[in-house]
Scaffold this active site. Structure first.
Site, PDB file in Angstrom:
ATOM      1  N   GLU A   1      -0.732 -21.780  94.359  1.00  0.00           N
ATOM      2  CA  GLU A   1      -1.609 -22.796  93.768  1.00  0.00           C
ATOM      3  C   GLU A   1      -1.456 -22.815  92.244  1.00  0.00           C
ATOM      4  O   GLU A   1      -1.460 -21.769  91.584  1.00  0.00           O
ATOM      5  CB  GLU A   1      -3.049 -22.466  94.145  1.00  0.00           C
ATOM      6  CG  GLU A   1      -4.103 -23.403  93.594  1.00  0.00           C
ATOM      7  CD  GLU A   1      -5.514 -22.984  94.000  1.00  0.00           C
ATOM      8  OE1 GLU A   1      -6.437 -23.799  93.847  1.00  0.00           O
ATOM      9  OE2 GLU A   1      -5.675 -21.837  94.486  1.00  0.00           O
TER      10      GLU A   1
ATOM     11  N   LYS B   1      -6.094 -31.060  96.814  1.00  0.00           N
ATOM     12  CA  LYS B   1      -7.000 -30.074  97.400  1.00  0.00           C
ATOM     13  C   LYS B   1      -8.330 -30.729  97.765  1.00  0.00           C
ATOM     14  O   LYS B   1      -8.970 -31.395  96.945  1.00  0.00           O
ATOM     15  CB  LYS B   1      -7.217 -28.939  96.396  1.00  0.00           C
ATOM     16  CG  LYS B   1      -8.013 -27.754  96.901  1.00  0.00           C
ATOM     17  CD  LYS B   1      -8.052 -26.668  95.819  1.00  0.00           C
ATOM     18  CE  LYS B   1      -8.774 -25.426  96.269  1.00  0.00           C
ATOM     19  NZ  LYS B   1      -8.757 -24.384  95.194  1.00  0.00           N
TER      20      LYS B   1
ATOM     21  N   CYS C   1      -5.502 -23.253  99.108  1.00  0.00           N
ATOM     22  CA  CYS C   1      -6.495 -22.193  98.936  1.00  0.00           C
ATOM     23  C   CYS C   1      -7.803 -22.443  99.680  1.00  0.00           C
ATOM     24  O   CYS C   1      -7.878 -22.219 100.883  1.00  0.00           O
ATOM     25  CB  CYS C   1      -6.745 -21.950  97.446  1.00  0.00           C
ATOM     26  SG  CYS C   1      -7.327 -20.268  97.085  1.00  0.00           S
TER      27      CYS C   1
ATOM     28  N   GLY D   1      -9.998   5.636  72.382  1.00  0.00           N
ATOM     29  CA  GLY D   1     -10.642   6.879  72.017  1.00  0.00           C
ATOM     30  C   GLY D   1     -10.717   7.809  73.208  1.00  0.00           C
ATOM     31  O   GLY D   1     -11.185   7.412  74.288  1.00  0.00           O
TER      32      GLY D   1
ATOM     33  N   GLU E   1     -22.588   2.016  83.241  1.00  0.00           N
ATOM     34  CA  GLU E   1     -23.061   1.989  81.861  1.00  0.00           C
ATOM     35  C   GLU E   1     -23.335   0.564  81.393  1.00  0.00           C
ATOM     36  O   GLU E   1     -24.319   0.309  80.678  1.00  0.00           O
ATOM     37  CB  GLU E   1     -22.029   2.666  80.951  1.00  0.00           C
ATOM     38  CG  GLU E   1     -21.860   4.143  81.228  1.00  0.00           C
ATOM     39  CD  GLU E   1     -20.657   4.764  80.551  1.00  0.00           C
ATOM     40  OE1 GLU E   1     -20.583   6.002  80.498  1.00  0.00           O
ATOM     41  OE2 GLU E   1     -19.780   4.007  80.078  1.00  0.00           O
TER      42      GLU E   1
ATOM     43  N   LYS F   1     -26.014  -7.262  75.366  1.00  0.00           N
ATOM     44  CA  LYS F   1     -24.846  -6.403  75.131  1.00  0.00           C
ATOM     45  C   LYS F   1     -23.662  -6.881  75.953  1.00  0.00           C
ATOM     46  O   LYS F   1     -22.527  -6.976  75.451  1.00  0.00           O
ATOM     47  CB  LYS F   1     -25.154  -4.950  75.502  1.00  0.00           C
ATOM     48  CG  LYS F   1     -26.013  -4.183  74.529  1.00  0.00           C
ATOM     49  CD  LYS F   1     -26.066  -2.721  74.958  1.00  0.00           C
ATOM     50  CE  LYS F   1     -26.902  -1.895  74.020  1.00  0.00           C
ATOM     51  NZ  LYS F   1     -26.917  -0.462  74.383  1.00  0.00           N
TER      52      LYS F   1
END
Length: 530
Positions: free
Chosen positions: A41, A107, A143, A280, A392, A502
């Site tokens: 697709e 589609k 799809c 890190g 988290e 956040k």
């Protein structure tokens, strides 16, 4: 008749490059006797082009790509691409053969859930498409059309003897098995064998896992391409059915998730032309898994790890980080942050006078580390990979402009309990993560003797609540009724709500569940619903 399914990795917006890939695949298919090449697709543009679909120049470039493909002789091409007709846009598949366009399918069913926004861009199609090849009637679907009864039934009613389905189906856990089940239903309903071709590769937060396959008239998987790898899957249609072909073994769940993370990192770095990755390293399990994924995705020579200890960093954290670096052989630096922290605290002392220490001092350490990583990124051009996990991100147990600072969040959709499982799986392939990193109690090491579970419910509990609330859309009351402590449920739900701001500022990361914190999570920051 021989059909070639072109499972490959396009780059969104690189229409000339994608056109050339399709031409190369077509030549390879012809060399192996294929009569038809079927692409995934929107293969010509990559999936999803998003608001590129609103630009007229985009369609002019698509037209040039189709013109180049139309010039190819000796094979029929079924090409997935967007098309604009008047004021309407369609998710289309065009059938090309020897300089002629035999038809174009639009589609019918446009998904508008999870990560899909097709109703924003496209008009639904209304008619099936069936074309003839070597005396066989071939139907085309795209799809979402195979996830419902009507399009496949209409295509079969139009005379299709075999159906090819073009797909851009992104990965989430156990997705390949679900695709098999869905197509099996369509085969049972229509009696028509089906071939399913999918994309590979990463596109921002989406990972396409390939796994193209075919089902015969009995609904049996008679051909299976590899997961995640590009492949030309050849299918022979004999006496009205798809004959048995190679069936490649698929990875188990943990391997599949790990490989999805690797592909996500590889293609985000590679397609955006970053020279490498920077992260890190803390001596903890999240950064250890992120480092392992980065090395597997890019190679050790393109990865730079930085340890930034403070007075709260345990000696074993530094030892374990050095141990892992020795095993993987990446570039490594250590930068002590405490002198910088003291300078900040001295500058802030007049403003902080009379106030007790709290998370402000902890966050400052994380933000110093984020600043250092971004400075190294600016100098080297390497992209910072953040290391926070989904648990988290759910609870806000992360620092904005600190450990959230970066360009790609590798574990953004990976729960903490799954982080442990993936580390153990990775060590079965090669022992790269020191055992002590996996067995130590998790800690941010931002204050003396700190442990994650001082502030959060046990991760087994937290992750189960998160899965029910975030991925399962269950209410807090439903989760309590299922046996979870009301205090734990209320805490997780409250933390989830107050930390939406956040998550809006977090970098993208690979999606491995059906509900990640990205395109398929659109909660208002300002709201009072619990």
């Amino acid at each position: 008749m021989r059909i070639a399914l072109a499972q490959f990795n396009p780059v969104v917006g690189d229409i000339p490059g994608n056109t050339q890939k399709i031409l190369d695949l077509a030549h390879a298919a012809m060399a192996q006797g294929a009569d038809i090449l079927v692409t995934p697709e929107l293969a010509l543009t990559g999936y999803s082009p998003e608001d590129l679909l609103l630009r007229d120049q985009f369609y002019r470039d698509i037209a040039r790509g189709l013109d180049a493909l139309e010039m190819l002789d000796g094979i029929t091409l079924v090409i997935g691409h967007p098309v604009k007709l008047g004021n309407e846009r369609f998710n289309a598949a065009t059938v090309l053969r020897d300089g002629h366009r035999l038809g174009q399918y639009h589609k019918m069913l446009l998904p508008n859930n999870e990560v899909f926004d097709e109703c924003r861009y496209f008009t639904p199609g209304a008619a099936p498409l069936v074309f003839e090849q070597n005396g066989v009637q071939v139907g085309v679907l795209i799809c979402e059309d195979v996830w419902s009864v009507e399009p496949a039934a209409e295509t079969a009613d139009a005379g299709a003897q075999v159906i090819v389905s073009l797909n851009a189906s992104p990965f989430h856990r156990n997705k390949i098995a679900t695709r098999h089940d869905v197509l099996r239903y369509r085969v049972e309903e229509t009696g028509v064998p089906m071939a399913y071709v999918n994309l590979t590769g990463g596109q921002d937060e989406l990972v396409f896992d390939g796994g193209s396959f075919a089902l015969n008239q009995a609904g049996e998987v008679v051909a299976q391409a590899a997961a995640y790898d590009d492949e030309l899957l050849l299918l022979d249609v004999i006496d009205g059915d798809i004959a048995a072909a190679p069936v490649t073994a698929l990875p188990n769940e943990l391997e599949s998730i790990y490989r999805a993370l690797v592909v996500g990192v590889r293609d985000y770095i590679g397609k955006n032309r970053f020279p490498g990755a920077l992260l890190g390293l803390s001596g903890g399990i999240d950064s250890a898994l992120t480092l392992a994924v980065a090395v597997d995705a890019l190679g050790a020579d393109k990865v730079h790890a930085v340890m930034m200890p403070s007075r709260y960093t345990a000696d074993i954290s530094v030892e374990d980080s050095r141990d892992m670096i020795a095993r993987l052989g990446v570039k490594y630096d250590e930068i002590e942050i405490w002198p910088m922290y003291e300078s900040f605290m001295q500058a802030l002392a007049p403003s902080f006078a009379g106030l007790d220490a709290d998370t402000t001092e902890e966050n400052l350490q994380a933000r110093i580390r984020g600043t250092l990583l971004m400075a190294l990124s600016n100098k080297s051009g390497k992209l910072v990979l953040t290391t926070g996990n989904k648990s988290e991100m759910t609870t806000g147990y992360c620092t904005l402009y600190g450990d959230m600072a970066g360009g790609f969040a590798v574990l953004k959709d990976v729960a903490k309990t799954l982080v442990f499982a993936l580390c153990r799986w990775r060590n079965t392939v090669g022992d790269v993560i020191p055992e002590r990193i996996i067995t130590r109690p998790p800690s941010a090491e931002l204050r003396p003797d700190q442990k994650d579970q001082d502030s959060l419910p046990p991760y087994e509990v937290l992750d189960a609540i998160m899965e029910r609330y975030v991925e399962g859309n269950q209410s807090a009351a439903d989760i309590v009724a299922a046996g979870f402590a009301e205090a734990d449920v209320n805490k997780v739900v409250r933390l989830l709500k107050i930390n939406e701001y956040k998550r809006r500022q977090a970098p993208v990361g690979p999606r491995i569940t059906h509900r990640g914190f990205g395109k398929d999570w659109r909660y208002p920051i300002t709201n009072r619903f619990m």
